[in-house]
Design a protein around this motif. Structure first.
Motif: not given
Lengths: 309, 544
Positions: A33-34, A80, A263, A266-268
């Protein structure tokens, strides 16, 4: 023609909706999860973040809200990075990727065609071998290796171009060359084959027999007709270059769209994943749409089939 | 028909050419004008690489190194740190601590100003801390303020804002009330979540931190340019109280993610500082004697978690056997190659003890000994009713350096203990998920301390948020409680030493090495130093 175009457009929209829906479902089913970090986050902080980004709502509500936003061309915030929204990401990154891709494509088409034509005209002589060696290198050497070699010589050793970033036109040269090598090689090989085929056709022999100049025959009759297969692959080639330059963008520190998608995953970062997927899909669908329409201009049989429906 | 085919191609080519012509060469040449050491204007401009676009340059919303490096140069907290790591007054001039360690009264310096000229008062600190704790702000690092009385309650909607233990009693005085004695609170006040924000600006324009034009800070530099995903620029802040000591006029931050590219830019002279360095470059530089190479200490440990809920890793002898059978020096010298220090405990060097350095005073808490390891493994397995170790794996997140270390450990266990282990590579988010779910046998981990105190490495309390090993030891828990209840340094540090011993004796984690901070600085740049828990600092740097 109009009905065919509208029909194709309708299917383009349906495809895009299907892509959004599938991506939304897959995104929420993959683990991670993010907001996860090494070491758990205090529950209150986690809850505040969920509420802030609307992730506490049922999935169906989230999906509905998202579709409503997308219709208004609002791709939401990045989970993010509060400093930049997904719209900003796209508005900032897409033109850069497009510029890089277009420049690479121009180099690829221009030099690819020249190499292909020269190779076919000097068949089994040294220009042919040289062209094909360049083509083989272009196809077999990955662009990130080529990028490193270019940086090492042209930037670090000879100081002709800067190493990286995207500030002036000089910054665009090395990445464009690195990105163009593969399509350049592809076009060169295709053009060589196509030219050889055309040069063997009866009408070329006829033209020659009529006593036309060799240059006239080549330019007016051979090259023009040999170009046809190139058009067929241009759509896909353009899409590949514009959307597939992630490694080159990363190596040269280019602020394009490339890293956004990777990205995002990978960062959700859900809105970033969806936003970039939509842009990439839209580009592909648009190019396929254009190629389809272009076919109807080239081949009337397609138009007839389309109108029958 | 031929004509139309040709027209399509011609049209496409024309579009491409126009696009290329329109975009190329129209950009400003900011890097050219100010980059490198050859600056025609004579101003001193440092060029560094921030690795990635900052998520936010608002102290409350920042959450990592990509933000902190810039914030540390544009903001200033109540305290700041010297090159030696000593805490000295920042915006605060002095402070007093009540005897019970719960009430801290800070007096601010006279005449403090924001970069926009607004006066900076104690109210800005109170406002900023409460803003970060406000649930609606959804600040990732709000928990850094849980040390304040009522901080956690307010953040979790169980308490009120007015009950939070921070109050500006006048423009110069900030009174802070803590939940429990926190000897390292001063260290925390230099951390970015504790920075002030201009109350007036925040209330007038909540989006002030998104744009260089509206960004307001109180540090030695101010943000003057932010080209998203491209570059950032900070310039000397004329309103900073200590501006006469700041020698640089500006700092350009490139946003290059690829470490190799950044290194190449350093080599070509486009960057003055290279950090972080690619692993293979570190290896070449560590013993090269290159004068531009610096290797600072880092407040971080690289370790493996044992899943203590899974057989036979629930057995301390098995865990110890595996830990004693690897050769850390070989890993640091041949694999990690950054001059790292083999870890025989979890608390890295560089943290002050009641007297001296905490890690030096501790020494090695265990030793590598293959014969002993074999014996322990046999005993441990017998206790669990097993003859040999069942198949198990090391779970690590996708990164080449983690893979190489895991391969080295795999080889050492095979050679030294005859144990076979498989390596399992997972994406970072997936690894985190699996750790939280207890779905692993051994997993790679690392921890970077938030503040310079051994407490920041005491992560393995029963049911603690960071205790992925699932370990529980009452003695360890009690020692931490003891350390948290006192401000008396000797008593506190003794409890923390004992807690580390208990941890290593039971070995729920396998320490591998203490990180270092290798970086390069051009020889014409002076005054750059690397605090133990921060990126290289260039507030007082100079460039010839």
């Amino acid at each position: 023609m109009l009905r065919y175009t509208l029909n194709r457009f309708k299917w383009a929209i349906i495809t895009l909706w299907a892509v959004i829906t599938l991506t939304f479902i897959i995104m929420h089913t993959i683990p991670g999860n993010p907001f996860a970090k090494e070491g758990a986050m205090p529950p209150a902080v986690y809850e505040n973040l969920q509420v802030h980004y609307g992730l506490d709502k049922p999935l169906l509500t989230q999906y509905g809200n998202y579709l409503l936003e997308v219709v208004q061309f609002d791709f939401g915030p990045s989970l993010k990075s509060s400093s930049i929204s997904v719209n900003d990401y796209i508005l900032k990154g897409f033109p850069v990727s497009l510029h890089l891709g277009a420049q690479a494509l121009v180099i690829a088409i221009f030099f690819g065609l020249i190499l292909g034509v020269v190779a076919s005209l000097k068949r089994n002589k040294w220009p042919d071998y040289l062209s094909m060696v360049i083509a083989i290198v272009g196809i077999s050497v990955p662009n990130f290796i080529l990028a490193t070699i270019l940086i090492n010589y042209f930037a670090i050793k000879w100081h002709i171009f800067p190493v990286a970033t995207w500030a002036t036109w000089q910054h665009t040269i090395l990445p464009s060359i690195a990105l163009s090598m593969m399509p350049l090689a592809f076009i060169a090989r295709l053009m060589r084959t196509s030219m050889l085929e055309v040069m063997g056709q009866d009408y070329i022999l006829t033209a020659k027999a009529k006593g036309l100049k060799r240059s006239g025959v080549i330019i007016k009759h051979a090259i023009r007709n040999a170009l046809l297969p190139i058009i067929t692959i241009l759509g896909i080639l353009t899409a590949n270059i514009v959307t597939g330059s992630f490694i080159i963008e990363r190596i040269f520190g280019i602020p394009g769209m490339g890293d956004m998608f990777v990205k995002g995953i990978s960062n959700r970062d859900y809105p970033v994943i969806l936003g970039s997927t939509i842009v990439y899909s839209a580009v592909l669908i648009l190019l396929i749409f254009i190629v389809d329409i272009a076919y109807t201009l080239i081949d009337p049989r397609i138009k007839v089939t389309g109108e029958k429906k | 028909m031929k004509k139309s085919k040709f027209s399509v191609l011609a049209l496409l080519m024309a579009i491409m050419l126009i696009l290329a012509a329109c975009n190329g060469g129209s950009k400003e040449t900011s890097n050219e004008k100010e980059g490198g050491s050859g600056d025609s204007s004579g101003s001193k401009v440092l060029n560094v690489n921030n690795s990635s676009e900052p998520g936010s340059l608002h102290p409350a919303n920042a959450q990592g190194t990509h933000e902190s490096w810039i914030l540390e140069h544009t903001f200033e907290g109540l305290t700041k740190k010297t090159e030696e790591g000593k805490i000295v007054p920042g915006s605060a001039e002095s402070w007093e601590i009540s005897e019970d360690g719960l009430t801290w009264t800070f007096k601010l310096k006279d005449g403090l100003k924001w970069s926009n000229g607004d006066p900076l008062t104690a109210n800005d600190f109170e406002y900023a801390w409460k803003y970060a704790l406000k649930p609606e702000t959804a600040a990732d690092y709000a928990y850094q303020l849980y040390y304040l009385k009522g901080g956690e309650a307010y953040n979790s909607k169980k308490g009120k804002e007015e009950d939070v233990g921070v109050k500006a009693t006048d423009d110069h005085t900030l009174v802070v009330t803590l939940e429990q004695p926190t000897p390292y609170f001063l260290d925390l006040t230099s951390f970015y979540t504790f920075y002030p924000i201009d109350k007036k600006v925040q209330e007038e324009n909540p989006k002030w931190a998104l744009d260089a034009k509206t960004h307001v800070s109180n540090g030695p530099f101010k943000l003057t340019e932010w080209k998203h995903k491209e570059s950032l620029k900070i310039e000397k802040n004329e309103n900073y109280y200590d501006k006469d000591k700041i020698k640089l006029d500006a700092v350009n931050f490139a946003l290059i993610e690829d470490e190799n590219t950044a290194w190449q830019m350093y080599q070509s002279g486009e960057l003055d500082i290279a950090y972080p360095l690619p692993v293979d470059v570190q290896g070449q530089l560590v013993n090269s004697g290159d004068k531009e190479f610096k290797n600072g200490a880092e407040l971080a440990v690289y370790y493996y978690n044992f899943n203590t809920k899974v057989k036979p890793f629930n057995n301390a002898k098995v865990r110890k056997a595996l830990s004693m059978a690897i050769e850390r020096k070989k890993i640091t010298e041949n694999v990690a190659q950054g001059g790292q220090k083999p870890a025989f405990g979890v608390i890295p060097p560089g943290i002050p003890d009641a007297n001296g350095d905490f890690q030096e005073n501790t020494g090695n808490l265990f030793e590598e000994n293959v014969a002993e390891a074999k014996k322990l493994l046999k005993e441990g397995l017998a206790e669990e009713g097993m003859k040999e170790l069942p198949n198990f794996s090391i779970l690590y997140n996708t990164l080449d350096s983690h893979k190489k270390i895991a391969e080295a450990v795999q080889g050492m266990w095979r050679d030294n203990l005859g144990v076979e282990v498989t390596l399992e590579n997972a994406e970072f988010q997936v690894k985190l998920d699996r750790e939280k779910a207890g779905d692993f046998e051994i997993s790679r981990a690392g921890w970077v301390g938030d503040y310079v105190d051994p407490m920041t490495f005491m992560l393995w309390e029963t049911d603690g948020a960071y205790n992925d090993a699932g370990w529980s030891n009452k003695e360890y828990d009690n020692l931490l409680k003891e350390a948290k209840s006192t401000m008396e340094p000797k008593e506190r540090m003794a409890a923390l030493h004992k807690a580390e011993e208990v941890l290593i004796e039971d070995m729920p984690i396998l320490p591998v090495y203490f990180y270092t901070k290798p970086y390069m600085v051009k020889s014409n740049v002076t005054g750059v130093y690397a605090p133990i828990n921060a990126y290289p600092n260039f507030i007082y740097a100079d460039k010839k």
